[in-house]
Design a protein around this motif. Structure first.
Motif, PDB file in Angstrom:
ATOM      1  N   VAL A  87      -7.839 -17.790 -58.263  1.00 11.54           N
ATOM      2  CA  VAL A  87      -8.082 -18.607 -57.091  1.00 11.54           C
ATOM      3  C   VAL A  87      -6.756 -18.969 -56.431  1.00 11.54           C
ATOM      4  O   VAL A  87      -5.703 -18.929 -57.058  1.00 11.54           O
ATOM      5  CB  VAL A  87      -8.869 -19.898 -57.436  1.00 11.54           C
ATOM      6  CG1 VAL A  87     -10.254 -19.567 -57.956  1.00 11.54           C
ATOM      7  CG2 VAL A  87      -8.118 -20.754 -58.427  1.00 11.54           C
ATOM      8  N   THR A  88      -6.832 -19.342 -55.156  1.00  6.81           N
ATOM      9  CA  THR A  88      -5.638 -19.773 -54.435  1.00  6.81           C
ATOM     10  C   THR A  88      -5.402 -21.255 -54.689  1.00  6.81           C
ATOM     11  O   THR A  88      -6.278 -21.962 -55.195  1.00  6.81           O
ATOM     12  CB  THR A  88      -5.789 -19.535 -52.917  1.00  6.81           C
ATOM     13  OG1 THR A  88      -6.917 -20.262 -52.460  1.00  6.81           O
ATOM     14  CG2 THR A  88      -5.947 -18.058 -52.612  1.00  6.81           C
ATOM     15  N   GLY A  89      -4.217 -21.705 -54.321  1.00  5.30           N
ATOM     16  CA  GLY A  89      -3.891 -23.107 -54.520  1.00  5.30           C
ATOM     17  C   GLY A  89      -2.647 -23.505 -53.758  1.00  5.30           C
ATOM     18  O   GLY A  89      -2.091 -22.717 -52.982  1.00  5.30           O
ATOM     19  N   HIS A  90      -2.234 -24.717 -53.981  1.00  2.16           N
ATOM     20  CA  HIS A  90      -1.019 -25.254 -53.371  1.00  2.16           C
ATOM     21  C   HIS A  90      -0.089 -25.667 -54.513  1.00  2.16           C
ATOM     22  O   HIS A  90      -0.505 -26.417 -55.401  1.00  2.16           O
ATOM     23  CB  HIS A  90      -1.363 -26.449 -52.490  1.00  2.16           C
ATOM     24  CG  HIS A  90      -0.158 -27.066 -51.857  1.00  2.16           C
ATOM     25  ND1 HIS A  90       0.538 -26.448 -50.848  1.00  2.16           N
ATOM     26  CD2 HIS A  90       0.479 -28.229 -52.107  1.00  2.16           C
ATOM     27  CE1 HIS A  90       1.551 -27.206 -50.503  1.00  2.16           C
ATOM     28  NE2 HIS A  90       1.540 -28.293 -51.249  1.00  2.16           N
ATOM     29  N   GLN A 108       5.764 -18.440 -52.925  1.00  3.44           N
ATOM     30  CA  GLN A 108       5.139 -17.454 -52.052  1.00  3.44           C
ATOM     31  C   GLN A 108       3.863 -16.959 -52.723  1.00  3.44           C
ATOM     32  O   GLN A 108       3.867 -16.645 -53.909  1.00  3.44           O
ATOM     33  CB  GLN A 108       6.070 -16.257 -51.846  1.00  3.44           C
ATOM     34  CG  GLN A 108       7.393 -16.596 -51.220  1.00  3.44           C
ATOM     35  CD  GLN A 108       8.289 -15.381 -51.154  1.00  3.44           C
ATOM     36  OE1 GLN A 108       7.816 -14.264 -50.946  1.00  3.44           O
ATOM     37  NE2 GLN A 108       9.574 -15.588 -51.328  1.00  3.44           N
ATOM     38  N   GLU A 109       2.794 -16.897 -51.950  1.00  4.70           N
ATOM     39  CA  GLU A 109       1.529 -16.388 -52.482  1.00  4.70           C
ATOM     40  C   GLU A 109       1.544 -14.870 -52.439  1.00  4.70           C
ATOM     41  O   GLU A 109       1.899 -14.272 -51.427  1.00  4.70           O
ATOM     42  CB  GLU A 109       0.371 -16.930 -51.649  1.00  4.70           C
ATOM     43  CG  GLU A 109      -0.989 -16.589 -52.202  1.00  4.70           C
ATOM     44  CD  GLU A 109      -2.091 -17.287 -51.433  1.00  4.70           C
ATOM     45  OE1 GLU A 109      -2.278 -18.508 -51.618  1.00  4.70           O
ATOM     46  OE2 GLU A 109      -2.752 -16.601 -50.628  1.00  4.70           O
ATOM     47  N   HIS A 111      -0.824 -11.356 -53.370  1.00  2.39           N
ATOM     48  CA  HIS A 111      -2.126 -10.783 -53.708  1.00  2.39           C
ATOM     49  C   HIS A 111      -1.907  -9.330 -54.137  1.00  2.39           C
ATOM     50  O   HIS A 111      -1.297  -8.557 -53.407  1.00  2.39           O
ATOM     51  CB  HIS A 111      -3.065 -10.800 -52.495  1.00  2.39           C
ATOM     52  CG  HIS A 111      -3.465 -12.167 -52.082  1.00  2.39           C
ATOM     53  ND1 HIS A 111      -4.662 -12.738 -52.442  1.00  2.39           N
ATOM     54  CD2 HIS A 111      -2.825 -13.099 -51.336  1.00  2.39           C
ATOM     55  CE1 HIS A 111      -4.738 -13.950 -51.940  1.00  2.39           C
ATOM     56  NE2 HIS A 111      -3.631 -14.192 -51.263  1.00  2.39           N
ATOM     57  N   ILE A 116      -4.057 -13.071 -57.919  1.00  5.88           N
ATOM     58  CA  ILE A 116      -3.358 -13.959 -56.996  1.00  5.88           C
ATOM     59  C   ILE A 116      -2.351 -14.734 -57.833  1.00  5.88           C
ATOM     60  O   ILE A 116      -2.708 -15.309 -58.865  1.00  5.88           O
ATOM     61  CB  ILE A 116      -4.315 -14.964 -56.318  1.00  5.88           C
ATOM     62  CG1 ILE A 116      -5.429 -14.236 -55.575  1.00  5.88           C
ATOM     63  CG2 ILE A 116      -3.545 -15.891 -55.375  1.00  5.88           C
ATOM     64  CD1 ILE A 116      -6.556 -15.149 -55.116  1.00  5.88           C
ATOM     65  N   TYR A 117      -1.104 -14.730 -57.402  1.00  8.12           N
ATOM     66  CA  TYR A 117      -0.104 -15.511 -58.111  1.00  8.12           C
ATOM     67  C   TYR A 117       0.940 -16.011 -57.129  1.00  8.12           C
ATOM     68  O   TYR A 117       0.995 -15.592 -55.979  1.00  8.12           O
ATOM     69  CB  TYR A 117       0.514 -14.736 -59.271  1.00  8.12           C
ATOM     70  CG  TYR A 117       1.061 -13.378 -58.928  1.00  8.12           C
ATOM     71  CD1 TYR A 117       2.402 -13.206 -58.620  1.00  8.12           C
ATOM     72  CD2 TYR A 117       0.231 -12.256 -58.930  1.00  8.12           C
ATOM     73  CE1 TYR A 117       2.909 -11.953 -58.317  1.00  8.12           C
ATOM     74  CE2 TYR A 117       0.737 -11.006 -58.625  1.00  8.12           C
ATOM     75  CZ  TYR A 117       2.071 -10.867 -58.322  1.00  8.12           C
ATOM     76  OH  TYR A 117       2.574  -9.632 -58.017  1.00  8.12           O
ATOM     77  N   TYR A 118       1.751 -16.928 -57.606  1.00  6.65           N
ATOM     78  CA  TYR A 118       2.752 -17.589 -56.774  1.00  6.65           C
ATOM     79  C   TYR A 118       4.116 -17.414 -57.423  1.00  6.65           C
ATOM     80  O   TYR A 118       4.276 -17.641 -58.630  1.00  6.65           O
ATOM     81  CB  TYR A 118       2.415 -19.079 -56.632  1.00  6.65           C
ATOM     82  CG  TYR A 118       1.107 -19.265 -55.915  1.00  6.65           C
ATOM     83  CD1 TYR A 118       1.081 -19.438 -54.544  1.00  6.65           C
ATOM     84  CD2 TYR A 118      -0.096 -19.214 -56.603  1.00  6.65           C
ATOM     85  CE1 TYR A 118      -0.119 -19.575 -53.865  1.00  6.65           C
ATOM     86  CE2 TYR A 118      -1.303 -19.355 -55.939  1.00  6.65           C
ATOM     87  CZ  TYR A 118      -1.299 -19.527 -54.574  1.00  6.65           C
ATOM     88  OH  TYR A 118      -2.491 -19.652 -53.902  1.00  6.65           O
ATOM     89  N   PRO A 138      -5.563 -26.348 -57.109  1.00  7.14           N
ATOM     90  CA  PRO A 138      -6.398 -25.264 -56.587  1.00  7.14           C
ATOM     91  C   PRO A 138      -6.932 -25.629 -55.202  1.00  7.14           C
ATOM     92  O   PRO A 138      -7.195 -26.799 -54.917  1.00  7.14           O
ATOM     93  CB  PRO A 138      -7.538 -25.162 -57.610  1.00  7.14           C
ATOM     94  CG  PRO A 138      -6.990 -25.802 -58.845  1.00  7.14           C
ATOM     95  CD  PRO A 138      -6.059 -26.867 -58.371  1.00  7.14           C
ATOM     96  N   THR A 139      -7.093 -24.639 -54.337  1.00  9.86           N
ATOM     97  CA  THR A 139      -7.538 -24.881 -52.964  1.00  9.86           C
ATOM     98  C   THR A 139      -8.867 -25.637 -52.929  1.00  9.86           C
ATOM     99  O   THR A 139      -9.031 -26.562 -52.129  1.00  9.86           O
ATOM    100  CB  THR A 139      -7.659 -23.552 -52.194  1.00  9.86           C
ATOM    101  OG1 THR A 139      -6.381 -22.919 -52.202  1.00  9.86           O
ATOM    102  CG2 THR A 139      -8.090 -23.779 -50.765  1.00  9.86           C
TER     103      THR A 139
END
Length: 161
Positions: A87-90, A108-109, A111, A116-118, A138-139
């Motif tokens: 999942v995406t997040g901040h 930086q996000e 894909h 998905i990783y940062y 998480p978003t």
């Protein structure tokens, strides 16, 4: 050994313990998995020379013998699939040296397929121990105004020859 040398060494270790206390509740190895609520966060930190230059140039990350990378991945453990789902997040956070100097990390996000990783890069000195303090949300939790998961870990870094 002169008394001044003994005193300066003692002061160094007292400062080190004050800044980086030994805490069994926090992971000390920077390749861990932390779970909270329906989410699992995997995090690691490593020298950027461990990955290929094509990866770091693709993600616009700094590269060099004294540059490290923090990698964060968030997964929803409540997905309907058998496995958890990315999942995406901040993510916000800082790298902090032994003197308490704080350097903000800019994530930086990335894909890659379903992953998905940062990633965030940072500079270090040879044999430097850094403490990382991160806030991961998480978003889906952002819309619920849920609190961020606080992650703290320390790791030593060594310059590649």
């Amino acid at each position: 050994m002169p008394l001044t040398a003994v005193l300066s060494t003692a002061v160094f270790f007292l400062v080190r313990i004050a800044l980086f206390p030994l805490d069994d509740d926090q992971p000390t190895i920077a390749n861990e998995l932390v779970s909270f609520g329906h989410y699992a966060v995997r995090f690691s930190a490593f020298n950027c020379t461990f990955i290929s230059s094509t990866t770091t140039s693709y993600d616009n990350l700094a590269r060099g013998p004294r540059t490290g990378i923090v990698n964060i991945a968030i997964r929803n453990r409540q997905s309907t699939d058998v496995a958890s789902k990315a999942v995406t997040g901040h993510i916000t956070g800082s790298a902090i040296n032994l003197l308490g100097q704080r350097v903000p990390l800019r994530f930086q996000e990335v894909h890659e397929g379903e992953a998905i990783y940062y990633l965030a890069s940072f500079r270090f000195h040879d044999t430097e121990r850094l403490r990382f303090e991160l806030a991961v949300t998480p978003t889906a939790a952002l819309s619920n105004k849920a609190p961020s998961q606080q992650l703290k870990f320390s790791q030593s870094f060594y310059q590649d020859p």
